[in-house]
Design a protein around this motif. Structure first.
Motif, mmCIF file in Angstrom:
data_model
loop_
_atom_site.group_PDB
_atom_site.id
_atom_site.type_symbol
_atom_site.label_atom_id
_atom_site.label_comp_id
_atom_site.label_asym_id
_atom_site.label_seq_id
_atom_site.Cartn_x
_atom_site.Cartn_y
_atom_site.Cartn_z
ATOM 1 N N ASP A 113 25.185 31.928 56.728
ATOM 2 C CA ASP A 113 24.733 30.540 56.549
ATOM 3 C C ASP A 113 25.327 29.608 57.602
ATOM 4 O OD1 ASP A 113 23.134 31.151 54.413
ATOM 5 O OD2 ASP A 113 24.514 30.417 52.882
ATOM 6 N N ILE A 114 26.626 29.730 57.847
ATOM 7 C CA ILE A 114 27.301 28.799 58.753
ATOM 8 C C ILE A 114 27.151 29.217 60.214
ATOM 9 C CG2 ILE A 114 29.540 27.828 59.413
ATOM 10 C CD1 ILE A 114 30.383 28.149 56.457
ATOM 11 N N ASN A 115 27.341 30.491 60.492
ATOM 12 C CA ASN A 115 27.403 30.953 61.885
ATOM 13 C C ASN A 115 26.051 31.250 62.502
ATOM 14 O OD1 ASN A 115 30.120 30.896 61.342
ATOM 15 N ND2 ASN A 115 30.499 33.057 61.757
ATOM 16 N N LEU A 116 25.047 31.525 61.680
ATOM 17 C CA LEU A 116 23.771 31.971 62.237
ATOM 18 C C LEU A 116 22.584 31.135 61.761
ATOM 19 C CD1 LEU A 116 22.180 33.924 63.964
ATOM 20 C CD2 LEU A 116 22.191 35.555 62.059
ATOM 21 N N LYS A 117 22.374 31.067 60.465
ATOM 22 C CA LYS A 117 21.237 30.306 59.958
ATOM 23 C C LYS A 117 21.345 28.833 60.352
ATOM 24 C CE LYS A 117 19.022 28.821 55.637
ATOM 25 N NZ LYS A 117 19.093 28.874 54.161
ATOM 26 N N GLY A 118 22.516 28.245 60.177
ATOM 27 C CA GLY A 118 22.701 26.842 60.531
ATOM 28 C C GLY A 118 22.383 26.558 61.990
ATOM 29 N N PRO A 119 23.010 27.264 62.943
ATOM 30 C CA PRO A 119 22.685 27.039 64.348
ATOM 31 C C PRO A 119 21.221 27.300 64.685
ATOM 32 C CG PRO A 119 24.767 28.189 64.167
ATOM 33 C CD PRO A 119 24.185 28.135 62.784
ATOM 34 N N TYR A 120 20.646 28.347 64.107
ATOM 35 C CA TYR A 120 19.253 28.701 64.393
ATOM 36 C C TYR A 120 18.322 27.523 64.099
ATOM 37 C CZ TYR A 120 14.983 31.566 64.328
ATOM 38 O OH TYR A 120 13.733 32.101 64.575
ATOM 39 N N PHE A 121 18.521 26.902 62.934
ATOM 40 C CA PHE A 121 17.619 25.816 62.545
ATOM 41 C C PHE A 121 18.060 24.465 63.107
ATOM 42 C CE2 PHE A 121 16.312 29.039 59.459
ATOM 43 C CZ PHE A 121 14.936 28.989 59.667
ATOM 44 N N LEU A 122 19.336 24.302 63.409
ATOM 45 C CA LEU A 122 19.744 23.083 64.102
ATOM 46 C C LEU A 122 19.154 23.054 65.508
ATOM 47 C CD1 LEU A 122 21.377 20.459 64.272
ATOM 48 C CD2 LEU A 122 23.309 21.834 65.094
ATOM 49 N N ILE A 123 19.182 24.179 66.191
ATOM 50 C CA ILE A 123 18.583 24.239 67.530
ATOM 51 C C ILE A 123 17.096 23.926 67.456
ATOM 52 C CG2 ILE A 123 18.037 25.759 69.472
ATOM 53 C CD1 ILE A 123 20.703 27.222 68.865
ATOM 54 N N GLN A 124 16.419 24.450 66.448
ATOM 55 C CA GLN A 124 14.996 24.142 66.277
ATOM 56 C C GLN A 124 14.777 22.640 66.146
ATOM 57 O OE1 GLN A 124 12.975 24.520 62.352
ATOM 58 N NE2 GLN A 124 11.891 26.231 63.321
ATOM 59 N N LEU A 125 15.583 22.011 65.321
ATOM 60 C CA LEU A 125 15.458 20.574 65.076
ATOM 61 C C LEU A 125 15.758 19.768 66.337
ATOM 62 C CD1 LEU A 125 14.999 18.382 62.926
ATOM 63 C CD2 LEU A 125 17.436 18.567 62.349
ATOM 64 N N VAL A 126 16.825 20.102 67.025
ATOM 65 C CA VAL A 126 17.194 19.376 68.242
ATOM 66 C C VAL A 126 16.183 19.633 69.346
ATOM 67 C CG1 VAL A 126 18.923 19.186 70.073
ATOM 68 C CG2 VAL A 126 19.646 19.273 67.674
ATOM 69 N N ALA A 127 15.696 20.853 69.460
ATOM 70 C CA ALA A 127 14.709 21.157 70.496
ATOM 71 C C ALA A 127 13.453 20.308 70.325
ATOM 72 C CB ALA A 127 14.352 22.640 70.466
ATOM 73 N N ASN A 128 12.972 20.187 69.108
ATOM 74 C CA ASN A 128 11.800 19.350 68.869
ATOM 75 C C ASN A 128 12.092 17.885 69.195
ATOM 76 O OD1 ASN A 128 9.573 21.030 67.920
ATOM 77 N ND2 ASN A 128 10.904 21.553 66.209
ATOM 78 N N THR A 129 13.305 17.445 68.887
ATOM 79 C CA THR A 129 13.707 16.080 69.226
ATOM 80 C C THR A 129 13.733 15.890 70.736
ATOM 81 O OG1 THR A 129 15.040 15.925 67.206
ATOM 82 C CG2 THR A 129 15.537 14.360 68.967
ATOM 83 N N MET A 130 14.268 16.871 71.457
ATOM 84 C CA MET A 130 14.326 16.783 72.918
ATOM 85 C C MET A 130 12.935 16.744 73.542
ATOM 86 S SD MET A 130 17.437 19.425 73.807
ATOM 87 C CE MET A 130 19.159 18.907 73.773
ATOM 88 N N VAL A 131 12.043 17.572 73.036
ATOM 89 C CA VAL A 131 10.669 17.576 73.563
ATOM 90 C C VAL A 131 10.029 16.203 73.384
ATOM 91 C CG1 VAL A 131 8.350 18.529 73.231
ATOM 92 C CG2 VAL A 131 10.337 20.060 73.284
ATOM 93 N N ALA A 132 10.203 15.621 72.202
ATOM 94 C CA ALA A 132 9.638 14.292 71.942
ATOM 95 C C ALA A 132 10.286 13.229 72.826
ATOM 96 C CB ALA A 132 9.816 13.931 70.466
ATOM 97 N N GLN A 133 11.580 13.331 73.040
ATOM 98 C CA GLN A 133 12.267 12.348 73.874
ATOM 99 C C GLN A 133 11.853 12.462 75.335
ATOM 100 O OE1 GLN A 133 16.421 12.970 72.999
ATOM 101 N NE2 GLN A 133 16.342 11.719 71.147
ATOM 102 N N GLN A 134 11.624 13.676 75.795
ATOM 103 C CA GLN A 134 11.127 13.839 77.161
ATOM 104 C C GLN A 134 9.756 13.189 77.313
ATOM 105 O OE1 GLN A 134 11.669 18.227 77.500
ATOM 106 N NE2 GLN A 134 12.552 17.737 79.482
ATOM 107 N N ALA A 135 8.894 13.394 76.329
ATOM 108 C CA ALA A 135 7.552 12.809 76.393
ATOM 109 C C ALA A 135 7.613 11.289 76.431
ATOM 110 C CB ALA A 135 6.721 13.279 75.198
ATOM 111 N N ALA A 136 8.652 10.725 75.791
ATOM 112 C CA ALA A 136 8.816 9.272 75.766
ATOM 113 C C ALA A 136 9.609 8.754 76.962
ATOM 114 C CB ALA A 136 9.505 8.851 74.470
#
Length: 259
Positions: A113-136
Motif C-alpha cells: 500500500d505505501i511503497n507501491l500502490k501509493g506511488p503508482y497512483f500518485l504518479i498517475q494523478l500528478v502526470a495528469n496534472t502536469m499534462v493539463a498544466q503544460q496545455a495551459a
C-alpha cells in the motif's frame, strides 16, 4: 510562466527525502514537503529550505490513501499553481524482518500500500496534472523521479515484501516513462544503495563490517541522503534531456559485477 519551479517530495521530512528536499532548494526550487506523521521534522526541513532561499509548503498526507494523494496535489496547486517535478520517495521498511517462509500478510499488505500502490497512483494523478498544466502553458518539461532501491534486484530473504515493492517501483518507472514520453514528461528511477538514515540505523554495525572490511561496495563508505539529492538535481536541472526510463544507480558501485 514566472517564479521558481516547484517540486513535490513525498516522505520529505527525514532521511533520503530530506536530502532531496534540501538539494532541490539549493538548486532554486520551491518545495512541497510531504510527510505522514512527523510534523516537527517536516517543520525543521521547511526552515532549512527557507534558509536556502526557497519557499516550503508542508503537507501531511499518507500516500497509501486516495483522498490524501488528492489532497497533496490540490494543496500544491493551491499554494504554487504548478508542479514541475515529482519525487516519489515515501516508503517504509517491514516492522519486523521475517523469514520468507514465515512472513505474514499484514506486513506485505502494508508495504504494498505505501511503497507501491501509493506511488503508482500518485504518479498517475500528478502526470495528469502536469499534462493539463503544460496545455495551459504553466509548466515546461516537467519530470518525475521514482526513488527505488538496490532491493529492486537484490534478494533479501528476511524482508521479501520490501524487495517485491521495490521491484514493482522499478517497473512503475518504466511504464510511466513509456506512457508519458509523448507528453514531454521524462521519468527516471534513482536506485540508492546503502544510505545512512534512521531506517538503516538498526543494522549499522552489520553494514559497517560489510562496507569497510568486506568490500561490499567499491566506494568504501556509506551513502548519504545528499548523494541521492545530487542525482535528483541533475535530473531536475535538465542535464539528462534525451533520457527517460533511465535507472541511475547511487550505490557506491554495488551493482558492479567484478572478478
Amino acid at each position: 510562466m514566472s517564479g521558481r519551479p516547484v517540486a513535490v517530495v513525498t516522505g520529505g521530512s527525514r532521511g533520503i527525502g530530506r536530502g532531496v528536499v534540501l538539494a532541490l532548494a539549493g538548486a532554486g526550487y520551491d518545495v512541497v514537503v510531504n510527510y505522514a506523521s512527523n510534523a516537527d521534522a517536516a517543520a525543521e526541513v521547511g526552515k532549512e529550505v527557507e534558509a536556502r532561499g526557497g519557499r516550503a509548503h508542508l503537507v501531511r498526507a499518507d500516500v497509501s490513501r486516495a483522498d490524501d494523494r488528492r489532497h497533496l496535489v490540490d494543496e500544491t496547486t493551491a499554494a504554487f499553481g504548478r508542479i514541475d517535478l515529482l519525487v516519489s520517495n515515501a516508503g517504509v521498511a517491514p516492522s519486523v524482518r521475517a523469514d520468507l517462509l514465515e512472513a505474514g500478510e499484514e506486513s506485505f499488505d502494508r508495504l504494498v500500500d505505501i511503497n507501491l500502490k501509493g506511488p503508482y497512483f500518485l504518479i498517475q494523478l500528478v502526470a495528469n496534472t502536469m499534462v493539463a498544466q503544460q496545455a495551459a502553458g504553466r509548466v515546461e518539461r516537467p519530470k518525475i523521479v521514482v526513488i527505488s532501491s538496490i532491493s529492486a534486484y537484490t534478494a533479501s530473504v528476511n524482508r521479501g515484501d520490501y524487495c517485491v515493492t521495490k521491484a514493482g517501483l522499478a517497473m512503475t518507472a518504466q511504464l510511466y516513462a513509456a506512457r508519458l514520453a509523448e507528453h514531454g514528461i521524462n521519468v527516471y528511477e534513482i536506485r540508492p544503495g546503502i544510505v545512512e538514515t534512521d531506517m538503516t540505523g538498526p543494522v549499522k554495525a552489520r553494514y559497517d563490517d560489510l562496507i569497510f572490511n568486506q568490500g561490499l561496495t567499491p566506494i568504501r563508505r556509506w551513502g548519504q541522503p545528499d548523494d541521492v539529492g545530487r542525482a535528483v538535481v541533475a535530473v531536475a536541472t535538465d542535464l539528462l534531456p534525451f533520457s527517460t526510463g533511465q535507472v541511475i544507480d547511487v550505490d557506491g558501485g554495488f551493482h558492479l559485477r567484478t572478478l
